[in-house]
Design a protein around this motif. Structure first.
Motif, mmCIF file in Angstrom:
data_model
loop_
_atom_site.group_PDB
_atom_site.id
_atom_site.type_symbol
_atom_site.label_atom_id
_atom_site.label_comp_id
_atom_site.label_asym_id
_atom_site.label_seq_id
_atom_site.Cartn_x
_atom_site.Cartn_y
_atom_site.Cartn_z
ATOM 1 N N UNK A 116 0.848 -1.194 0.000
ATOM 2 C CA UNK A 116 0.000 0.000 0.000
ATOM 3 C C UNK A 116 0.882 1.243 0.000
ATOM 4 N N UNK A 117 0.304 2.326 -0.489
ATOM 5 C CA UNK A 117 1.068 3.582 -0.524
ATOM 6 C C UNK A 117 0.789 4.446 0.695
ATOM 7 N N UNK A 118 -0.246 4.094 1.431
ATOM 8 C CA UNK A 118 -0.585 4.897 2.591
ATOM 9 C C UNK A 118 -1.753 4.270 3.325
ATOM 10 N N UNK A 119 -1.998 4.771 4.532
ATOM 11 C CA UNK A 119 -3.081 4.214 5.344
ATOM 12 C C UNK A 119 -4.091 5.276 5.762
ATOM 13 N N UNK A 145 8.104 5.252 10.947
ATOM 14 C CA UNK A 145 8.596 4.759 9.683
ATOM 15 C C UNK A 145 8.473 5.787 8.574
ATOM 16 N N UNK A 146 7.894 6.925 8.933
ATOM 17 C CA UNK A 146 7.728 7.957 7.917
ATOM 18 C C UNK A 146 6.799 7.541 6.791
ATOM 19 N N UNK A 147 5.805 6.742 7.142
ATOM 20 C CA UNK A 147 4.899 6.228 6.109
ATOM 21 C C UNK A 147 3.646 7.106 6.039
ATOM 22 N N UNK A 148 3.182 7.395 4.819
ATOM 23 C CA UNK A 148 2.037 8.292 4.670
ATOM 24 C C UNK A 148 0.753 7.732 5.286
ATOM 25 N N UNK A 149 0.051 8.604 5.962
ATOM 26 C CA UNK A 149 -1.279 8.225 6.460
ATOM 27 C C UNK A 149 -2.076 9.475 6.805
#
Lengths: 338, 338
Positions: free
Chosen positions: B121-124, B142-146
């Motif tokens: 996935x690209x983001x949550x 983790x610096x993951x987009x959400x």
DNA sequence: AGTATAAACCAAAACGTTTTGGATGTCAAC
DNA sequence: GTTGACATCCAAAACGTTTTGGTTTATACT
């Protein structure tokens, strides 16, 4: 950026092939090498790129679920429970669940088409089947794997799970008739849904055992929402010769009927008897608690999902057709007519 | 089996590059060639292999939604509506929606981890935020987009949409206090949820304007289900000095309280006043219709989804924090205390 | 000594795209 | 007739796996 098999291979001085095979547990890798590779992979924080795997394996390990949202405000506790059942089972079996929400119509069919053509899913779960179901005809015509929750007019060519709505309504009918009601009304689901006529037929059959019939004027068709139960229930109760019992084809509509009755100063379970169908958790805590037919939606979700995955993995190729006997849950929304 | 770019290329006697570029609308392809390619692609029934594209593009065009299922029977109309809002918007913007259902805890966090690591996935979208939200801390680390629906105790580092629960409960408090109630009880959401204390604070602030306070014994903590509303509402109503108004923090619990009241022979909107929060469609057709605070869940789903996709596509990099002013919906479940 | 068998490994192809870094040919301008 | 600009095209690399069809080396059997 992220660790590839290649990085591990360089680190341990082995080929990409060997690393891949070690990671996948093949036995043409020596125990020591295997150990080393596994350890290094962990250290480096390796995890495989899903899309590369899927491209290579030519399968998506994903199942598709396209929810038919009837109204713009799609608010149905029944579906959230079904979703949980499907989702949890899919996760257990290592599959992803791709969910889409579309209202019935051409856009819905296009969504099926797009997901198949893009090879994004390995199979579908089709819910809330219609008598003539375009989705199912389409999937059948393309030979694409799916399992349905519900039957159709012509359902001997695919796998499904369904509750026996005929039997369930028969139980309701027998219960209501046993309570000496004679003026019995019914609020049906939309006609195009497959379970609509089954439930009606079951109700009629059950009543017939007591030499009762359903009067034409006592039959209404709702859309399964509380709102429609409220409106149609109101109509029925305003009839000059009003019914003493109203059988709603799902719990949500039954709640609407209860409100309509209470609005008119009637005591539910005293002045008028009301039943539902589904036994959603709420129905135990309505006032009065609703007499209804239990449908194990969560489990059904799990079953349907498992059947589909089995079919995809080709563990099964023959059709599986499951019909669940529902159970009558007697609570306090009915009483005998005197 | 299925048509590849290569097949088209061979048929039209051009290179793979040219076909790809024509298909993607680049302008270094002559109009005639482009025409020919498009026509041939259509004829041959070409559609691109999604996984090959995603592998190459290094993005999944998929957003993840992990629904926290509190009970095994996850039956909540609120979530089905939210899901529809998210799903429709995602489809409009060309994204897939990957849904998982997990109960809060370690398994839930692992699911986030797995989806990120597998680059699936690209983001949550994170829903039903907790005061201290591990999911959010993890994604942040983790610096993951959400994008979150709801705030947390420490929410200045991420984008969210939230309704102003403080303000909403203030409206409720003012309304109830204006109706001259003084013995006011409250059923809160689980304490660990972020909106729990905001709603309590708003209620207290609203009451304070009228020099009222919430008695300790009138405060209960529910789990947002109708069942818990029924049980806790019952407890409150059985108190020797029972409250005259009960403020439930969502509609489902309010329905439970209504049932408990009716069970005890009390007329809701006469003998006891009850309010909810959310304004799910059902609340308009309960008996009596429920006074509540409206939350545009469907739209919120759409907003959150769009914000996330914008963030993923890097159209936006600054934080977006939206606070929606809710609206009081006065129906018939309350009356002035005399 | 020669031959079969098994264990451990690997180069290269394949999955189906997109993108990079050109190549080729045509035409107008000088 | 050279130069530059432009239009049109393409070979090859890249994305990160798995699988095919081997090779090499060591061991066991005649």
């Amino acid at each position: 950026m992220s660790v590839r098999i290649k990085d591990i291979a360089e680190r341990v001085n082995r080929s990409i092939t060997t690393v891949s095979r070690a990671l996948n547990g093949y036995d043409d890798v020596s125990p020591e090498t295997k150990q080393l590779i596994l350890k290094t992979a962990k250290e480096m924080g390796y995890s495989p790129n899903t899309f590369a795997q899927r491209l290579q394996k030519q399968q998506s390990d994903t199942i598709g679920l396209i929810l038919p949202t009837f109204s713009p405000r799609f608010s149905d506790p029944y579906f959230s429970e079904l979703l949980a059942g499907i989702g949890n089972k899919a996760a257990d079996l290592g599959f992803d669940l791709l969910v889409s929400t579309r209202s019935p119509g051409p856009e819905e069919n296009e969504t099926y088409e797009k997901l198949i053509d893009g090879r994004r899913v390995d199979g579908f779960i089709v819910v809330r089947t219609r008598k003539q179901d375009q989705r199912i005809n389409y999937l059948l015509s393309r030979g694409f794997p799916f399992v349905a929750f519900g039957r159709t007019d012509d359902c001997d060519r695919f796998s499904y799970v369904d509750e026996d709505g005929y039997f369930g309504m028969q139980l309701i009918a027998e219960y209501i008739a046993g309570l000496k009601h004679e003026k019995i009304a019914c609020i049906l689901p939309p006609q195009d849904l497959a379970f609509s006529e089954k439930r009606l037929a079951g109700l009629q059959a059950g009543l017939a055992e007591f030499d009762l019939t359903l009067r034409e004027e006592y039959i209404r068709e709702g859309d399964l929402t509380q709102k429609s139960g409220y409106q149609l229930g109101g109509e029925l109760l305003d009839l000059p010769d009003r019914p003493t019992a109203i059988v709603a084809c799902n719990d949500l509509m039954a709640f609407g009927v209860m409100s309509a009755a209470q609005d008119r100063g009637l005591v539910v379970g005293e002045d008028v008897s009301i039943t539902g169908f589904d036994d959603i958790p709420m129905s135990e805590y309505s006032y009065p608690p609703l007499t209804t037919v239990h449908q194990p939606v969560y489990q059904i979700g799990g079953m349907v999902c498992e059947m589909l995955i089995r079919q995809i993995c080709e563990e099964i190729q023959d059709l599986q057709q499951v019909l669940l006997k529902p159970e009558l849950i007697i609570r306090q929304s009915c009483r005998s007519y005197t």
